[in-house]
Design a protein around this motif. Structure first.
Motif, PDB file in Angstrom:
ATOM      1  N   ASP A  96       0.800  -1.217   0.000  1.00  0.00           N
ATOM      2  CA  ASP A  96       0.000   0.000   0.000  1.00  0.00           C
ATOM      3  C   ASP A  96       0.838   1.273   0.000  1.00  0.00           C
ATOM      4  OD1 ASP A  96      -2.379  -1.452   0.010  1.00  0.00           O
ATOM      5  OD2 ASP A  96      -2.341  -1.647   2.200  1.00  0.00           O
ATOM      6  N   ILE A  97       2.164   1.121  -0.070  1.00  0.00           N
ATOM      7  CA  ILE A  97       3.069   2.268  -0.077  1.00  0.00           C
ATOM      8  C   ILE A  97       3.918   2.188  -1.344  1.00  0.00           C
ATOM      9  CG2 ILE A  97       4.933   3.441   1.158  1.00  0.00           C
ATOM     10  CD1 ILE A  97       3.882   2.197   3.737  1.00  0.00           C
ATOM     11  N   VAL A  98       4.103   3.319  -1.987  1.00  0.00           N
ATOM     12  CA  VAL A  98       4.842   3.316  -3.255  1.00  0.00           C
ATOM     13  C   VAL A  98       6.335   3.153  -3.006  1.00  0.00           C
ATOM     14  CG1 VAL A  98       3.132   4.717  -4.456  1.00  0.00           C
ATOM     15  CG2 VAL A  98       5.019   5.839  -3.258  1.00  0.00           C
ATOM     16  N   PRO A  99       7.077   2.606  -3.960  1.00  0.00           N
ATOM     17  CA  PRO A  99       8.534   2.520  -3.822  1.00  0.00           C
ATOM     18  C   PRO A  99       9.131   3.915  -3.631  1.00  0.00           C
ATOM     19  CG  PRO A  99       7.787   1.154  -5.644  1.00  0.00           C
ATOM     20  CD  PRO A  99       6.603   1.968  -5.202  1.00  0.00           C
ATOM     21  N   GLY A 100      10.069   4.017  -2.696  1.00  0.00           N
ATOM     22  CA  GLY A 100      10.665   5.304  -2.378  1.00  0.00           C
ATOM     23  C   GLY A 100      10.096   5.929  -1.125  1.00  0.00           C
ATOM     24  N   GLU A 101       9.090   5.279  -0.536  1.00  0.00           N
ATOM     25  CA  GLU A 101       8.462   5.809   0.671  1.00  0.00           C
ATOM     26  C   GLU A 101       8.423   4.730   1.744  1.00  0.00           C
ATOM     27  OE1 GLU A 101       4.020   6.994   1.117  1.00  0.00           O
ATOM     28  OE2 GLU A 101       5.062   8.816   0.478  1.00  0.00           O
ATOM     29  N   ALA A 102       8.430   5.144   3.005  1.00  0.00           N
ATOM     30  CA  ALA A 102       8.342   4.210   4.128  1.00  0.00           C
ATOM     31  C   ALA A 102       7.488   4.836   5.225  1.00  0.00           C
ATOM     32  CB  ALA A 102       9.729   3.882   4.675  1.00  0.00           C
ATOM     33  N   LYS A 103       6.909   3.993   6.060  1.00  0.00           N
ATOM     34  CA  LYS A 103       6.105   4.451   7.189  1.00  0.00           C
ATOM     35  C   LYS A 103       6.500   3.651   8.432  1.00  0.00           C
ATOM     36  CE  LYS A 103       3.492   7.276   4.768  1.00  0.00           C
ATOM     37  NZ  LYS A 103       3.574   8.755   4.940  1.00  0.00           N
ATOM     38  N   LEU A 104       6.430   4.312   9.573  1.00  0.00           N
ATOM     39  CA  LEU A 104       6.713   3.672  10.852  1.00  0.00           C
ATOM     40  C   LEU A 104       5.461   3.739  11.704  1.00  0.00           C
ATOM     41  CD1 LEU A 104       9.027   2.456  12.668  1.00  0.00           C
ATOM     42  CD2 LEU A 104       9.359   4.787  13.531  1.00  0.00           C
ATOM     43  N   ILE A 135       6.641  -1.150  -1.680  1.00  0.00           N
ATOM     44  CA  ILE A 135       7.015  -1.881  -2.903  1.00  0.00           C
ATOM     45  C   ILE A 135       5.994  -1.629  -4.017  1.00  0.00           C
ATOM     46  CG2 ILE A 135       8.265  -3.687  -1.661  1.00  0.00           C
ATOM     47  CD1 ILE A 135       5.777  -5.529  -2.239  1.00  0.00           C
ATOM     48  N   GLY A 136       4.938  -0.862  -3.710  1.00  0.00           N
ATOM     49  CA  GLY A 136       3.900  -0.593  -4.703  1.00  0.00           C
ATOM     50  C   GLY A 136       2.945  -1.760  -4.883  1.00  0.00           C
ATOM     51  N   HIS A 137       1.896  -1.501  -5.640  1.00  0.00           N
ATOM     52  CA  HIS A 137       0.830  -2.491  -5.870  1.00  0.00           C
ATOM     53  C   HIS A 137       0.689  -2.726  -7.367  1.00  0.00           C
ATOM     54  CE1 HIS A 137      -3.126  -4.434  -5.734  1.00  0.00           C
ATOM     55  NE2 HIS A 137      -3.006  -4.514  -4.419  1.00  0.00           N
ATOM     56  N   PRO A 138       0.448  -3.970  -7.791  1.00  0.00           N
ATOM     57  CA  PRO A 138       0.323  -4.222  -9.230  1.00  0.00           C
ATOM     58  C   PRO A 138      -0.947  -3.648  -9.838  1.00  0.00           C
ATOM     59  CG  PRO A 138      -0.199  -6.202  -7.991  1.00  0.00           C
ATOM     60  CD  PRO A 138       0.344  -5.213  -7.003  1.00  0.00           C
ATOM     61  N   GLY A 139      -1.900  -3.222  -8.997  1.00  0.00           N
ATOM     62  CA  GLY A 139      -3.138  -2.647  -9.505  1.00  0.00           C
ATOM     63  C   GLY A 139      -4.262  -3.646  -9.644  1.00  0.00           C
ATOM     64  N   ASN A 140      -3.954  -4.922  -9.487  1.00  0.00           N
ATOM     65  CA  ASN A 140      -4.944  -5.993  -9.592  1.00  0.00           C
ATOM     66  C   ASN A 140      -4.687  -6.978  -8.467  1.00  0.00           C
ATOM     67  OD1 ASN A 140      -6.465  -8.270 -10.245  1.00  0.00           O
ATOM     68  ND2 ASN A 140      -6.140  -8.060 -12.446  1.00  0.00           N
ATOM     69  N   LYS A 141      -5.693  -7.189  -7.620  1.00  0.00           N
ATOM     70  CA  LYS A 141      -5.519  -8.063  -6.453  1.00  0.00           C
ATOM     71  C   LYS A 141      -5.089  -9.471  -6.851  1.00  0.00           C
ATOM     72  CE  LYS A 141      -7.891  -9.505  -2.221  1.00  0.00           C
ATOM     73  NZ  LYS A 141      -9.165  -9.428  -1.452  1.00  0.00           N
ATOM     74  N   ALA A 142      -5.558  -9.937  -7.993  1.00  0.00           N
ATOM     75  CA  ALA A 142      -5.219 -11.292  -8.448  1.00  0.00           C
ATOM     76  C   ALA A 142      -3.746 -11.446  -8.787  1.00  0.00           C
ATOM     77  CB  ALA A 142      -6.070 -11.659  -9.662  1.00  0.00           C
ATOM     78  N   GLU A 143      -3.053 -10.329  -8.995  1.00  0.00           N
ATOM     79  CA  GLU A 143      -1.643 -10.379  -9.373  1.00  0.00           C
ATOM     80  C   GLU A 143      -0.692 -10.169  -8.202  1.00  0.00           C
ATOM     81  OE1 GLU A 143      -1.041  -7.558 -12.488  1.00  0.00           O
ATOM     82  OE2 GLU A 143      -2.600  -8.411 -13.780  1.00  0.00           O
ATOM     83  N   HIS A 156      12.421   0.798  -9.392  1.00  0.00           N
ATOM     84  CA  HIS A 156      11.827   0.500  -8.090  1.00  0.00           C
ATOM     85  C   HIS A 156      12.884   0.015  -7.102  1.00  0.00           C
ATOM     86  CE1 HIS A 156       7.298   0.037  -9.276  1.00  0.00           C
ATOM     87  NE2 HIS A 156       7.800   1.202  -9.600  1.00  0.00           N
ATOM     88  N   ARG A 157      13.816  -0.812  -7.554  1.00  0.00           N
ATOM     89  CA  ARG A 157      14.853  -1.304  -6.642  1.00  0.00           C
ATOM     90  C   ARG A 157      15.737  -0.156  -6.158  1.00  0.00           C
ATOM     91  NH1 ARG A 157      17.440  -6.086  -4.584  1.00  0.00           N
ATOM     92  NH2 ARG A 157      18.688  -5.162  -2.931  1.00  0.00           N
ATOM     93  N   ILE A 158      16.072   0.757  -7.037  1.00  0.00           N
ATOM     94  CA  ILE A 158      16.867   1.916  -6.629  1.00  0.00           C
ATOM     95  C   ILE A 158      16.099   2.739  -5.598  1.00  0.00           C
ATOM     96  CG2 ILE A 158      17.788   4.139  -7.419  1.00  0.00           C
ATOM     97  CD1 ILE A 158      18.526   2.715 -10.052  1.00  0.00           C
ATOM     98  N   ALA A 159      14.798   2.946  -5.832  1.00  0.00           N
ATOM     99  CA  ALA A 159      13.983   3.717  -4.897  1.00  0.00           C
ATOM    100  C   ALA A 159      13.904   3.036  -3.532  1.00  0.00           C
ATOM    101  CB  ALA A 159      12.582   3.922  -5.466  1.00  0.00           C
ATOM    102  N   ILE A 160      13.750   1.710  -3.527  1.00  0.00           N
ATOM    103  CA  ILE A 160      13.684   0.966  -2.266  1.00  0.00           C
ATOM    104  C   ILE A 160      15.016   1.053  -1.533  1.00  0.00           C
ATOM    105  CG2 ILE A 160      13.399  -1.318  -1.231  1.00  0.00           C
ATOM    106  CD1 ILE A 160      11.464  -1.928  -3.622  1.00  0.00           C
ATOM    107  N   ASP A 161      16.117   0.880  -2.259  1.00  0.00           N
ATOM    108  CA  ASP A 161      17.449   0.951  -1.631  1.00  0.00           C
ATOM    109  C   ASP A 161      17.710   2.342  -1.057  1.00  0.00           C
ATOM    110  OD1 ASP A 161      18.009  -1.683  -2.189  1.00  0.00           O
ATOM    111  OD2 ASP A 161      19.207  -1.261  -3.983  1.00  0.00           O
TER     112      ASP A 161
END
Length: 212
Positions: A96-104, A135-143, A156-161
């Protein structure tokens, strides 16, 4: 203070670079920051390291039970060393959080995350800290299952790192137990912004026809 840092993921090389292992990536970075090495410990069903901060033992744990049974590992170590839930921080991937962001956050629902679900059950409480790595969401629950078990794109990996590096700036606050300031530091992470496409170059004008 936080006395037990946990990173969630799945063991094995086939999962090493997948989104679901973002918690492992964070814990590895923390171990490098503290200059300690994680080693296998069957007693706690995971990779474990210990450091000493101001005379107080601090533990790092990467459960090797597979995600769905993470609580078995966390509870084994926390119960043995009598670490209360409020002194545990669990780093994990969050759809539920986009790559590049974090919550505590402290406590609350597991939101369908199977690692957190089992930790809830094994600790008997939801009152532990979570570091939610987007890590973001694929936009479809089935995926979703395919998404979390797949390697992220390079962007996305660069943003997560980068987010992992930024959230580790809150380490002194974690170790002091200043979770209010730690939260402010973690929440300064910036989400990934898609780059704007460069405009196509204007084609050169054809030469004017000659009169000769």
């Amino acid at each position: 203070m936080i006395r037990l840092f946990v990173g969630l993921g799945n063991p094995g090389p086939e999962y090493e670079q997948t989104r679901h292992n973002a918690g492992f990536w964070w814990l590895d970075a923390l171990a490098r920051e503290l200059k300690i090495n994680l080693t296998a410990d069957k007693s706690y069903h995971g990779l474990v390291a210990r450091s000493s901060v101001n005379g107080q033992s601090v533990w790092l744990l990467a459960p090797q039970t597979f995600m769905n049974a993470s609580g078995k590992s966390v509870a084994a170590l926390a119960n043995f060393f009598k670490i209360p839930a409020q002194e545990i921080l669990v780093a994990h991937d969050d759809l539920d959080i986009v790559p590049g962001e974090a919550k505590l956050k402290l406590g609350g629902s597991h939101a369908g995350h199977n690692g957190l679900r089992d930790i809830h059950a094994q600790l008997g409480t939801d009152q532990y800290w979570r570091l939610r790595l987007g890590i973001g969401h694929p936009g479809n629950k089935a995926e979703v299952l395919h998404w979390v078990l797949k390697k992220p794109s390079l962007d996305h990996r660069i943003a997560i790192d980068q987010t992992i590096d930024r959230t580790l700036k809150a380490l002194p606050q974690f170790l002091l137990g200043d979770m209010e300031q730690a939260t402010r530091l973690v929440h300064t992470s910036k989400p990934l912004r898609p780059s704007k496409p460069k405009p196509a170059p204007t084609p050169a004008s054809p030469p004017a026809p000659s009169d000769t």
